[in-house]
Structures are given as structure tokens and as C-alpha cells.
Design a protein around this motif. Structure first.
Motif, short mmCIF file in Angstrom:
data_model
loop_
_atom_site.label_atom_id
_atom_site.label_comp_id
_atom_site.label_asym_id
_atom_site.label_seq_id
_atom_site.Cartn_x
_atom_site.Cartn_y
_atom_site.Cartn_z
N LEU A 66 0.83 -1.20 0.00
CA LEU A 66 0.00 0.00 0.00
C LEU A 66 0.87 1.25 0.00
O LEU A 66 0.60 2.22 -0.74
N TRP A 67 1.91 1.26 0.83
CA TRP A 67 2.79 2.43 0.87
C TRP A 67 3.48 2.64 -0.48
O TRP A 67 3.61 3.78 -0.93
N LEU B 97 0.97 4.16 -3.03
CA LEU B 97 0.62 5.55 -2.76
C LEU B 97 1.82 6.49 -2.88
O LEU B 97 1.65 7.68 -3.18
N LEU C 139 3.55 9.33 4.54
CA LEU C 139 2.75 8.20 4.04
C LEU C 139 3.00 6.93 4.85
O LEU C 139 2.07 6.16 5.13
N VAL D 233 0.23 4.80 6.97
CA VAL D 233 -0.04 3.37 6.76
C VAL D 233 0.01 2.62 8.08
O VAL D 233 -0.84 1.75 8.36
N VAL E 55 -2.97 12.44 5.76
CA VAL E 55 -2.87 12.64 4.31
C VAL E 55 -3.58 13.92 3.88
O VAL E 55 -3.21 14.54 2.87
N SER F 45 -1.82 16.83 1.67
CA SER F 45 -2.37 17.39 0.44
C SER F 45 -2.23 18.90 0.36
O SER F 45 -2.33 19.49 -0.72
N ASN G 20 -0.71 15.52 -5.01
CA ASN G 20 -0.74 14.09 -5.32
C ASN G 20 -1.15 13.25 -4.12
O ASN G 20 -1.36 12.04 -4.27
N PHE G 21 -1.24 13.85 -2.94
CA PHE G 21 -1.75 13.12 -1.79
C PHE G 21 -3.23 12.80 -1.92
O PHE G 21 -3.78 12.10 -1.06
N PHE H 105 -4.52 10.84 -4.00
CA PHE H 105 -4.64 9.39 -4.19
C PHE H 105 -4.59 8.67 -2.84
O PHE H 105 -5.32 7.69 -2.62
N ALA H 106 -3.72 9.13 -1.96
CA ALA H 106 -3.68 8.56 -0.62
C ALA H 106 -4.96 8.86 0.15
O ALA H 106 -5.44 8.04 0.94
N ALA I 213 -7.53 6.26 -0.79
CA ALA I 213 -7.28 4.95 -0.18
C ALA I 213 -7.57 4.94 1.31
O ALA I 213 -8.27 4.05 1.82
#
Length: 552
Positions: A13-14, A17, A45, A49, A63, A67, A72-73, A75-76, A79
Motif C-alpha cells: 500500500l505504501w 501511494l 505516508l 499506513v 494525508v 495534500s 498528489n496526496f 490518491f492517498a 485509499a
């Protein structure tokens, strides 16, 4: 092994992301502080996790903070919002977090930073689509999983209840049979002891035979006492009647059913008459139970009773079949049968070496079929198919079919017993554990419906609310209608222009800078829902020098 799978999943997962964050940082042109920014983002990140296992809402907050520095955070955020809905036991922490972020973000962008309504609206949509919606989907999956587990628990509880009820019925039937044996054998043993005592006191008996008679009497008395102690333990205070009425045959039972108003047709073969015990008693009980079921669950339906020799059996066996047609008025409403009568009969028949099967017929009726041995050594076929259809005519059998008398029901010595009827196989009513499991399943199903409704309805509702809030605020006193724009002439002083709104809006991000000494004003035409500026008016020395539309 479980910890290894968990750490492997967290590492994967890490990596997934961190890929978009690292790619954006490493793509030219490079920023000045690329190494600390990239290292801090990857570390953030990793912390999210690790923390997300126990505190999923905190991972979402981390997260969200990332951002602010790197877009781009998002996407995290997708999730971890989903994982927060799936892992979180309660909805309150995540709901409070999203509400707090929405409130603080609104104040920050509109009151402190003054970034404008367009930026606020865009960020609100991101929070809704990347935060709230994935969280609702994860919440729905969690509730659906809970529903599945509750369903399995309910099924297991019902199965345990059915097994327990069947076992209780079998034990009760064993106790009833033991009591029958106690009564009959005890009586016979008492008679033997009495005759041995008579021999013992006979005057013409020599001493050697007198001693033998006394020993016989003592042995029989000891055996009787031992029988009382062993079998008496199995007795139940509320055990049903143990034997049929004295002297009543199957034919007498059928005659009583006819007198009560049932249409009963019999096929009684000579070789099935005068059955020895316990075959005669069991045959009587099978017919009585089947007639009781037919009277209760199929009133008015004709019934066929067959007693004949079992041609399929190697030994001297008896076949008993009772088949009733479908009820003329259709299945009767009411609670399902608990099936204790048929279960007890099945156990009783099995204990003497027979087999009993009961179930619905192809035409919607119900059939009970039993194979009984004349002697205890009869070997039953355990996998005999379930009885279906009516019994065939057997040569040499006496067929009787008298018309029924009006009204009435069948009265049995045991009283009416609610068992499986023609509407379907017998079932066992659930007890308290099964009911508790059913309540948990209903609660889980209700939660699933609510989660699904929230996942499908909340995002459109919030989006509509945002539009309804954003549009009036964004366009208030900033709308320039098309007719007023058309009447504005180049070179006219600004003070003489009519229809100018009192408030301006922000220019588009890609709008070119005006020429030196020129000031441009932007107004919207009120387009819904984005309300982007569409009119551009440029002034120099207080006069209108150009006008037009922006490129949005």
C-alpha cells in the motif's frame, strides 16, 4: 504468517501511494528543497499506513495535511478514506473529522486567505469525491461483511436448535420405549416370580426342586428390581401415553376417523393382520399420527391407508403407508409445525430395526411410509427414498372406502400433535439463541441498507447543497447581464456606464495580464453552477478602453 501478510500488505500500500508523490517530485523542473520534501512526504505516508491499522481517522487527517503541500496526496486520501470506512468500528470519528475539515477549510479560504469561491468550491468537491464518498463505500463493505457473518451465525444457531430439538425428541422416545419395556417386562417377571413362589410352597415337591424354585424366585425378584432401577432413570414425568387403547386395531382407528368426518380408504392385507408387538403398536402409531396430520393440515382431503407385506424385504416385514391428497382449500395459514411427532416415530421405528420416511408427494399431498419388522432382527434399508405418490393396489388385500360423515376432526388418545403436514416437511421452531442470532442478522441488514443509502445518496445531496450555497454567494451583486454589456461604448467614462454590478469576481487563472496603465474588471453572466467570469472590462484613465469575454 498472519503478521507477515499484514506487513506485506502495508508495504505494498505504501509503495502504491508513494509512486505518484515521488514521480511528481522527481520530474523536472526540480524544486529547491526536493530532498527534504520528498523524504517528508514518504515518511508521512509511512506513518499513515502504520497508524491506519488502529486509528484510521488519524491516517485520513495525516494525508489531508500532506495534500496542503502536495496535491498528489489526493490518491492517498482516496485509499485511506476507504480504509477508514472499512476498518472503523464507529462512524462518529470519521464523520466528525470530515465536518471539521469542511468547516475549517471554509473559514480559511473565504475569510483568512480570501482565495475566492471558485477555489473553495473546487476543494469542497475534492473533499467530497476523494474523502466522503470512499469512506461511505468502505462503510458499506464493512456493514455487508457484518451481515454475512450474522447470517452464518443465524444459520449455525438454527442448526444447533434443530439438532438439540431432534435429540430431545429422540431421548424422549427412548424413555417412552424404556417405560413400555419396564411395564411389560416387569409384569411378566412378576408373574414368573409368583409362579416360582407357588412351586416353592407346593407340598408334593421334593427338597431339591423346592430349593431350585426358591433360587429362581430370588433371581427373578432381583432382575425385576434391577430393571426398575435401570429403566426407571429414563422415565419422564410428562411422557405421553405409552400404549394404544386396549384392543384397538388399525381398522378400529380408521373407523373412528371416518366417524369424525374423514374420507379414508384402506387396503389391509391378511398377512398384515394381528401383528405382534411392538410391530402392531408402531403400525397403530404411524397410522394415527398420519391421520392426525391429515385432519389438521389437509381437512377434507381423501386419505389412503395401506398395510401389507413388504415384498422388497428379505425377511417377514410389514409396510405401512398413509397418503393424503392436497387440501381442497389449499394450504392452511398458520405457524409451521415443530415435527416432534414424526421425529419420535422415526426414532421408535429405527430402534426396532425399521425405517420411516415422510414428505410431500408430487401432486401436493403428503405421504408417510414405514417398514416394520415382525421380529427385532429385521434389517431396514437406511437409504429408502422418500415416499411419494399413492400406494399401489396389492392383490389379496381387502379394500374399503366408505363415505365420510359430515364435520368433525380425528380425536387421538394422545391428543392432537402439531407435526409436519402436507404443506411441506416438518421444521423445528427456533429457540432463544437462534432468535438472538436472527435479531443480529436483521440489525446488520438494516445497517447495510443505511450504508448503501448513504453511499448513493449523500454525495449527490452534498454536491447539490454545495451548488446551492456556492452559486448565490459567488454571483451575488456580480452578475452583468448581456444587454447592459452590449450598450457599453468604448471611450465612455466608467461613472456613466449603467448596469455595472457593485462586486467583481476573480479573473480566470490563465487570463493574461493587462497592459501597463490599464485596469481590468471581471463580472459573471450568472452561468450555473461554476459562475466563472465571462465579461472583461478594461479601463485606462477612468474610461473604457476594451471589453470582451474571457477565455475559460
Amino acid at each position: 504468517m498472519r503478521d507477515l501478510r499484514r506487513w506485506t500488505g502495508d508495504l505494498g500500500l505504501w509503495a502504491v501511494l508513494a509512486a505518484p508523490v515521488a514521480y511528481a517530485r522527481l520530474t523536472p523542473p526540480h524544486e529547491r528543497w526536493i530532498v527534504p520534501l520528498l523524504g517528508g512526504s514518504l515518511l508521512l505516508l509511512a506513518v499513515a499506513v502504520v497508524v491506519g491499522r488502529r486509528l484510521p481517522a488519524v491516517a485520513v487527517l495525516l494525508v489531508l495535511g500532506g495534500s496542503v503541500v502536495d496535491g498528489n496526496f489526493v490518491f492517498a486520501l482516496l485509499a485511506f478514506s476507504y480504509l477508514a470506512g472499512w476498518r472503523g468500528e464507529r462512524a462518529t470519528p470519521a464523520a466528525a473529522l470530515y465536518a471539521a475539515v469542511a468547516g475549517v477549510g471554509t473559514v480559511l479560504h473565504l475569510a483568512v486567505l480570501d482565495t475566492g469561491m471558485a477555489t473553495w468550491f473546487l476543494l469542497s468537491c475534492v473533499l467530497l469525491g476523494a474523502g466522503v464518498l470512499p469512506w461511505l463505500v468502505g462503510r458499506y463493505r464493512r456493514q455487508h461483511q457484518a451481515l454475512t457473518l450474522a447470517g452464518w451465525e443465524h444459520a449455525e444457531a438454527v442448526e444447533r436448535e434443530q439438532q438439540g430439538a431432534a435429540e430431545r425428541i429422540r431421548l424422549r422416545e427412548r424413555a417412552r420405549i424404556a417405560q413400555d419395556m419396564h411395564d411389560s417386562l416387569g409384569h411378566e417377571l412378576s408373574l414368573i416370580a409368583l409362579r416360582a413362589a407357588a412351586l416353592e410352597v407346593a407340598g408334593d415337591l421334593d427338597d431339591r426342586h423346592r430349593v431350585a424354585a426358591g433360587e429362581l424366585r430370588a433371581s427373578v425378584a432381583a432382575a425385576t428390581e434391577r430393571l426398575h432401577r435401570i429403566i426407571g432413570v429414563l422415565r419422564e414425568a410428562d411422557a405421553p401415553a405409552t400404549t394404544r387403547p386396549v384392543g384397538e386395531s388399525v381398522a378400529d382407528l380408521v373407523d373412528g376417523a371416518r366417524e369424525a368426518g374423514m374420507a379414508v380408504r384402506t387396503r389391509l392385507c391378511p398377512e398384515a393382520a394381528d401383528l405382534p408387538e411392538p410391530a402392531g403398536q408402531l403400525a397403530h402409531r404411524v397410522v394415527r399420527e398420519a391421520l392426525t396430520n391429515a385432519a389438521r393440515y389437509a381437512p377434507g382431503a381423501p386419505v389412503t391407508v395401506t398395510l401389507d407385506a413388504d415384498a422388497d424385504a428379505d425377511d417377514d416385514g410389514i409396510r405401512v403407508r398413509v397418503v393424503n391428497a392436497p387440501p381442497p382449500a389449499g394450504p392452511l395459514p398458520g405457524p409451521a409445525s415443530h415435527g416432534s411427532g414424526l421425529l419420535a416415530l422415526t426414532e421408535g421405528v429405527r430402534l426396532v430395526g425399521g425405517a420411516l420416511h415422510a414428505g410431500p408427494t408430487d401432486d401436493g399431498g403428503f405421504a408417510v411410509s414405514a417398514r416394520l419388522p415382525r421380529t427385532a432382527g429385521f434389517a431396514a434399508t437406511p437409504d429408502e427414498p422418500t415416499a411419494a405418490g399413492g400406494p399401489a393396489d396389492v392383490g389379496g388385500c381387502a379394500v374399503s372406502a366408505r363415505p365420510p360423515r359430515p364435520a368433525g376432526i380425528v380425536a387421538t388418545p394422545d391428543g392432537p400433535t402439531v407435526v409436519g403436514g402436507p404443506t411441506g416437511p416438518a421444521v423445528v421452531r427456533p429457540g432463544r439463541p437462534a432468535l438472538a442470532a436472527r435479531q443480529r442478522m436483521h440489525a446488520a441488514r438494516r445497517d447495510v441498507r443505511r450504508s448503501l443509502l448513504a453511499a448513493l445518496g449523500a454525495p449527490p445531496a452534498v454536491a447539490l447543497l454545495l451548488c446551492l450555497v456556492y452559486y448565490p454567494v459567488a454571483t451575488a451583486d456580480a452578475v452583468l447581464d448581456a444587454s447592459s454589456f452590449a450598450q457599453m461604448r468604448i471611450g465612455a467614462p466608467r461613472a456613466e456606464l449603467s448596469g455595472l454590478p457593485r462586486r467583481q469576481v476573480e479573473p480566470p487563472p490563465d487570463e493574461p495580464a493587462p497592459a501597463p496603465g490599464t485596469r481590468c474588471e471581471y463580472y459573471t453572466d450568472g452561468n450555473f453552477p461554476l459562475a466563472q467570469p465571462t465579461w472583461r472590462l478594461c479601463f485606462a484613465d477612468g474610461r473604457l478602453t476594451s471589453k470582451g469575454r474571457t477565455t475559460t
